[in-house]
Design a protein around this motif. Structure first.
Motif, PDB file in Angstrom:
ATOM      1  N   GLY A   1       1.052  -1.242  -0.211  1.00 29.25           N
ATOM      2  CA  GLY A   1       0.059   0.120  -0.007  1.00 29.25           C
ATOM      3  C   GLY A   1       0.824   1.151  -0.495  1.00 29.25           C
ATOM      4  O   GLY A   1       1.653   1.160   0.322  1.00 29.25           O
ATOM      5  N   LEU A   2       0.362   2.446  -0.379  1.00 32.63           N
ATOM      6  CA  LEU A   2       0.472   3.545  -0.891  1.00 32.63           C
ATOM      7  C   LEU A   2       2.095   4.096   0.548  1.00 32.63           C
ATOM      8  O   LEU A   2       2.550   4.760   0.985  1.00 32.63           O
ATOM      9  N   VAL A   3       0.180   4.227   1.985  1.00 36.11           N
ATOM     10  CA  VAL A   3       0.612   4.611   2.604  1.00 36.11           C
ATOM     11  C   VAL A   3       1.130   4.173   4.345  1.00 36.11           C
ATOM     12  O   VAL A   3       0.184   3.003   4.169  1.00 36.11           O
ATOM     13  N   ASN A   4       2.493   3.934   4.852  1.00 37.92           N
ATOM     14  CA  ASN A   4       2.297   3.248   6.509  1.00 37.92           C
ATOM     15  C   ASN A   4       2.534   4.209   7.699  1.00 37.92           C
ATOM     16  O   ASN A   4       3.047   5.601   7.298  1.00 37.92           O
ATOM     17  N   ASN A   5       1.713   3.317   8.723  1.00 36.87           N
ATOM     18  CA  ASN A   5       1.581   4.982   9.727  1.00 36.87           C
ATOM     19  C   ASN A   5       2.032   3.856  10.971  1.00 36.87           C
ATOM     20  O   ASN A   5       0.301   2.870  10.917  1.00 36.87           O
ATOM     21  N   GLY A   6       2.667   4.092  11.614  1.00 35.63           N
ATOM     22  CA  GLY A   6       3.215   3.144  12.886  1.00 35.63           C
ATOM     23  C   GLY A   6       4.070   2.041  12.819  1.00 35.63           C
ATOM     24  O   GLY A   6       5.522   3.097  13.147  1.00 35.63           O
ATOM     25  N   ASN A   7       4.404   1.063  12.144  1.00 30.53           N
ATOM     26  CA  ASN A   7       5.791   0.111  11.803  1.00 30.53           C
ATOM     27  C   ASN A   7       5.848  -0.229  10.503  1.00 30.53           C
ATOM     28  O   ASN A   7       4.858  -0.303  10.399  1.00 30.53           O
ATOM     29  N   TYR A   8       6.971  -0.461  10.324  1.00 31.15           N
ATOM     30  CA  TYR A   8       7.074  -1.138   9.399  1.00 31.15           C
ATOM     31  C   TYR A   8       6.400  -2.794   8.931  1.00 31.15           C
ATOM     32  O   TYR A   8       6.449  -3.362   7.812  1.00 31.15           O
ATOM     33  N   LEU A   9       6.227  -2.807  10.265  1.00 33.68           N
ATOM     34  CA  LEU A   9       5.642  -4.394   9.585  1.00 33.68           C
ATOM     35  C   LEU A   9       4.503  -4.053   9.409  1.00 33.68           C
ATOM     36  O   LEU A   9       3.494  -5.120   8.784  1.00 33.68           O
ATOM     37  N   GLY A  10       4.162  -3.156   9.722  1.00 35.08           N
ATOM     38  CA  GLY A  10       2.174  -3.089   9.075  1.00 35.08           C
ATOM     39  C   GLY A  10       1.311  -3.458  10.148  1.00 35.08           C
ATOM     40  O   GLY A  10       0.006  -3.908   9.586  1.00 35.08           O
ATOM     41  N   ALA A  11       1.659  -3.819  10.894  1.00 34.71           N
ATOM     42  CA  ALA A  11       0.540  -4.352  12.264  1.00 34.71           C
ATOM     43  C   ALA A  11       0.443  -3.839  13.092  1.00 34.71           C
ATOM     44  O   ALA A  11       0.518  -2.656  13.176  1.00 34.71           O
ATOM     45  N   ASN A  12      -0.952  -4.272  14.570  1.00 34.74           N
ATOM     46  CA  ASN A  12      -1.516  -3.713  14.469  1.00 34.74           C
ATOM     47  C   ASN A  12      -0.664  -2.597  15.760  1.00 34.74           C
ATOM     48  O   ASN A  12      -1.246  -3.011  16.790  1.00 34.74           O
ATOM     49  N   ALA A  13       0.274  -1.716  15.959  1.00 34.23           N
ATOM     50  CA  ALA A  13       0.944  -0.934  16.165  1.00 34.23           C
ATOM     51  C   ALA A  13      -0.126   0.410  16.538  1.00 34.23           C
ATOM     52  O   ALA A  13      -0.754   0.772  15.754  1.00 34.23           O
ATOM     53  N   SER A  14       1.034   1.010  17.849  1.00 34.15           N
ATOM     54  CA  SER A  14       0.505   2.951  17.647  1.00 34.15           C
ATOM     55  C   SER A  14       1.456   3.454  16.498  1.00 34.15           C
ATOM     56  O   SER A  14       1.601   2.667  15.484  1.00 34.15           O
ATOM     57  N   ALA A  15      -0.263   3.884  15.967  1.00 28.68           N
ATOM     58  CA  ALA A  15       0.491   5.106  14.934  1.00 28.68           C
ATOM     59  C   ALA A  15      -0.405   6.928  15.447  1.00 28.68           C
ATOM     60  O   ALA A  15      -0.689   7.190  16.018  1.00 28.68           O
ATOM     61  N   PHE A  16       0.477   7.330  14.483  1.00 28.47           N
ATOM     62  CA  PHE A  16       0.384   9.028  15.043  1.00 28.47           C
ATOM     63  C   PHE A  16      -0.663   9.895  14.055  1.00 28.47           C
ATOM     64  O   PHE A  16      -1.543   8.949  12.817  1.00 28.47           O
ATOM     65  N   SER A  17      -1.220  10.711  15.072  1.00 28.74           N
ATOM     66  CA  SER A  17      -2.418  11.210  14.853  1.00 28.74           C
ATOM     67  C   SER A  17      -2.042  11.951  13.940  1.00 28.74           C
ATOM     68  O   SER A  17      -1.584  12.703  13.105  1.00 28.74           O
ATOM     69  N   GLY A  18      -3.526  12.209  12.983  1.00 30.18           N
ATOM     70  CA  GLY A  18      -3.551  13.921  12.390  1.00 30.18           C
ATOM     71  C   GLY A  18      -3.349  13.134  11.523  1.00 30.18           C
ATOM     72  O   GLY A  18      -3.143  14.782  10.473  1.00 30.18           O
ATOM     73  N   SER A  19      -3.321  12.385  10.254  1.00 26.34           N
ATOM     74  CA  SER A  19      -2.562  12.370   9.109  1.00 26.34           C
ATOM     75  C   SER A  19      -3.941  12.808   8.117  1.00 26.34           C
ATOM     76  O   SER A  19      -5.018  12.094   8.316  1.00 26.34           O
ATOM     77  N   THR A  20      -3.643  13.005   6.342  1.00 24.47           N
ATOM     78  CA  THR A  20      -4.701  13.550   5.834  1.00 24.47           C
ATOM     79  C   THR A  20      -3.654  13.114   4.302  1.00 24.47           C
ATOM     80  O   THR A  20      -2.925  13.324   4.417  1.00 24.47           O
ATOM     81  N   VAL A  21      -5.085  12.396   3.908  1.00 20.52           N
ATOM     82  CA  VAL A  21      -4.298  12.030   1.851  1.00 20.52           C
ATOM     83  C   VAL A  21      -5.398  11.577   1.812  1.00 20.52           C
ATOM     84  O   VAL A  21      -6.618  11.712   1.923  1.00 20.52           O
ATOM     85  N   ASP A  22      -5.083  12.671   0.366  1.00 23.36           N
ATOM     86  CA  ASP A  22      -6.605  13.535  -0.273  1.00 23.36           C
ATOM     87  C   ASP A  22      -6.316  14.100  -1.607  1.00 23.36           C
ATOM     88  O   ASP A  22      -5.007  13.526  -2.338  1.00 23.36           O
ATOM     89  N   ASN A  23      -7.805  13.304  -2.855  1.00 23.67           N
ATOM     90  CA  ASN A  23      -7.308  13.860  -4.258  1.00 23.67           C
ATOM     91  C   ASN A  23      -6.218  13.471  -5.071  1.00 23.67           C
ATOM     92  O   ASN A  23      -5.187  13.633  -5.311  1.00 23.67           O
ATOM     93  N   LEU A  24      -5.790  11.876  -4.777  1.00 21.28           N
ATOM     94  CA  LEU A  24      -4.938  10.780  -5.335  1.00 21.28           C
ATOM     95  C   LEU A  24      -5.470   9.653  -5.664  1.00 21.28           C
ATOM     96  O   LEU A  24      -6.442   8.751  -4.465  1.00 21.28           O
TER      97      LEU A  24
END
Length: 621
Positions: A406-429
């Motif tokens: 996938g295009l956007v990762n948030n949290g860690n490089y395993l992509g597992a259900n770990a903590s992620a950073f708040s307030g991200s936006t992806v639009d018009n893509l």
């Protein structure tokens, strides 16, 4: 018979240099400036408070064996400024920068034919020398025996605080030479890489032979090692240290994946070698090596295994190793964006060796033309709060990547259900699939775990790729729904088990997924059009959404979706597209796919049907 006698004569000489142009102050250099110099060029030193800084302003070419620099003082910083110096048509090149020298010769006593003296001449190097952000590119050239492409033989000998950082080189290595620095060198090399070939024994991917330096976060992709050579350090190295390093080379007889043959008292920590191991060779140490310790090191011996790597190496949680692809890469080579940045295809191509793309606090990246991603490590990784990815009505084509995360990762490089950073936006893509598949539990836009970020927003986005593997999503992969998805659609068929057209997750608050549609045919076991429903709550887990199941009906779409008056949805095409994506006239349809249907293809003169075609970015093919 009179015995043959060998004596050692050690000489130290002063730094008396006779060369060409002399640089005394901080200087910006480019091809024109370099062409005006007499070579080799001397760089005089600065002070402890103010180094002399040489900054490369553009890519340049050297084609004469005398094109190199001589360090002539302490406190000098040569900053490549992320540019490239091409060494063209030079055999036995001595290296880009000289800082001290070591020469050995045998001299016969003129009065006694049975006596030989080894005469060693040392010119001490200078301290506090830094070389950074530099690439040396070899074309029809090779480096001299014992030397390095950037640092010459015996660089910084008897000096301190020598540092090479963010450097890389390619080209052939002769006997005892090094990819970054030459032999008999004890500097520190960090975040540096070698991409060339070994054609001589005892050579090392980063350091040449007889070295005792420190390598941190370095790697070599040389296809094969020479006899007694090493992936990072050349043969006969001693008291050297390698941390977080790796090599991919075939480890031929007597060589070593990290240290070359006959090395002594060298230590490796958290390193790996990939290549097949030959006779009297080793994944870490070459043949006939002694002393030293290897901790948390993995020798794959030509057969990489993720589980074994994870149990041996440290930092596989994304702090050291990027485990998105196998074998692993170093996360220290990723590109870090810490200020608002405009991204086009040239920007992507210029960062191909520094993936993934890490996004820092409150950064906005704006995509200004349609892009092509053809590497599994081409993705954005959110590493702080308040990040925005503005697609600007453009598309990204995911080309021939198996199990893309996938295009956007948030949290860690395993992509597992770990903590992620708040307030991200992806639009018009928009995401266009070209021969790729999506990894299980991932989404075409949001990777697995992306939705864990509190207050995330994905809006005005689409994908056309199939959801083939288990738990895949057209927009978002498996995660908590801690944010919102609005005005999005997917066109791909939903064939994977528990896959979903929009979000491959449960949504417990219907408002969080709104005004979306899924057009793909649903055939997967427990697959669904929008998101997994909460059976305990009952009812829909979304608002104003439409599932066509492969047959788009405009009446049904209009009765479910909002904004079909043109404010959100472009209803002049079926299935609908988003008005956020401007009408395209360059031979592609409303979903970003190249076609001649309902489109006009123009040449650079604005005429239809010319042989010189303008592409979807308005550029000449």
């Amino acid at each position: 018979m009179k015995p043959f006698i060998v004596l050692l004569l050690l000489l130290f000489i002063s730094n008396e240099i006779k060369a060409g142009t002399v640089i005394n102050t901080s200087t910006v250099i480019n091809q024109s400036v370099l062409n005006s110099y007499s070579w080799p060029v001397i760089i005089n030193g600065g002070t402890n408070d103010s180094s002399v800084v040489i900054t490369l302003e553009e890519d340049v070419v050297f084609s004469n064996s005398q094109n190199y620099f001589i360090i002539n003082g302490n406190n000098i910083h040569f900053n490549g400024n992320h540019h490239k110096i091409t060494i063209s048509g030079i055999n036995f090149y001595s290296g880009l920068i000289k800082n001290g020298s070591y020469e050995s010769s045998w001299v016969q006593d003129p009065d006694d034919p049975f006596m030989m003296t080894q005469q060693i001449t040392i010119e001490n190097g200078f301290s506090n020398i830094k070389i950074s952000n530099l690439t040396v590119n070899s074309i029809n050239s090779d480096v001299a025996s014992g030397s390095g492409w950037i640092g010459q033989y015996a660089f910084s000998i008897n000096a301190t605080n020598g540092l090479f950082e963010n450097c890389s080189a390619n080209g052939a290595l002769r006997q005892g030479s090094g990819g970054i620095v030459g032999g008999r060198t004890s500097v520190t090399v960090k975040n540096s890489a070698f991409f060339g070939n070994h054609i001589g024994g005892y050579a090392g991917g980063i350091f040449g032979e007889n070295s005792s330096g420190t390598a941190i976060n370095c790697y070599s992709l040389a296809p094969s090692l020479g006899n007694r050579g090493g992936g990072i350090f050349g043969g006969d190295s001693s008291n050297a240290t390698a941390t977080n390093c790796y090599s991919h080379s075939t480890i031929v007889a007597n060589s070593g994946g990290i240290f070359g043959g006959f090395s002594s008292n060298c230590n490796a920590s958290n390193c790996y070698s990939l290549g097949t191991i030959g006779s009297n060779a080793g994944g870490v140490y070459g043949g006939n090596s002694s002393g030293g310790n290897a901790t948390n090191c993995y020798s794959a011996n030509g057969n990489w295994n993720d589980a074994t790597a994870n149990s041996t190496l440290t930092g596989t949680d994304g702090t050291v190793w990027n485990i998105i692809t196998s074998p692993y890469k170093l996360i220290s080579f990723a590109t870090i964006i810490s200020e608002n940045t405009i991204i086009d295809q040239n920007w992507i191509n210029n960062h191909i060796n520094n993936l993934p793309i890490l996004l820092d606090t409150d950064v906005t990246v704006t995509i200004v033309e349609n892009l092509i991603f053809n590497n599994a490590n081409m993705y954005f990784a959110i590493r702080s709060t308040g990040v925005t990815i503005d697609g600007n009505g453009k598309t990204i084509s995911i080309d021939n990547i198996t199990n893309y995360r996938g295009l956007v990762n948030n949290g860690n490089y395993l992509g597992a259900n770990a903590s992620a950073f708040s307030g991200s936006t992806v639009d018009n893509l928009g995401i266009i699939n070209n021969g790729s598949t999506l990894k299980e539990y991932c989404g075409w836009i949001g990777q697995q775990g992306y939705g864990n970020g509190e207050g995330f927003s994905i809006s005005n986005c689409f994908s056309d790729g199939e959801m083939f593997n288990m738990g895949t999503g057209g927009i978002l992969g498996q995660a908590y729904m801690n944010g919102t998805i609005s005005n999005c659609y997917s066109l791909g068929n939903i064939t994977g088990e528990s896959a979903a057209g929009i979000a491959a997750t449960y949504n417990f608050q219907a408002y969080k997924i709104s005004n979306c549609y899924a057009n793909g045919t649903i055939t997967g076991v427990n697959a669904i059009g929008i998101c997994q429903q909460d059976m305990e709550m009952g009812g829909d887990s979304y608002t104003n959404c439409y599932v066509s199941n492969g047959i788009f009906n405009t009446t049904d779409a209009n009765s479910n979706l909002t904004g079909t008056d043109g404010s959100i949805w472009n209803t002049s095409v079926t299935p609908y597209s988003l008005t956020a994506f401007a009408p395209l006239k360059w031979g592609i349809n409303s979903n970003g796919q190249k076609t001649q249907v309902n489109s006009i293809q123009l040449d650079k003169n604005g005429k239809k049907g010319s042989a010189t075609v303008v592409n979807e970015n308005g550029k000449i093919n």
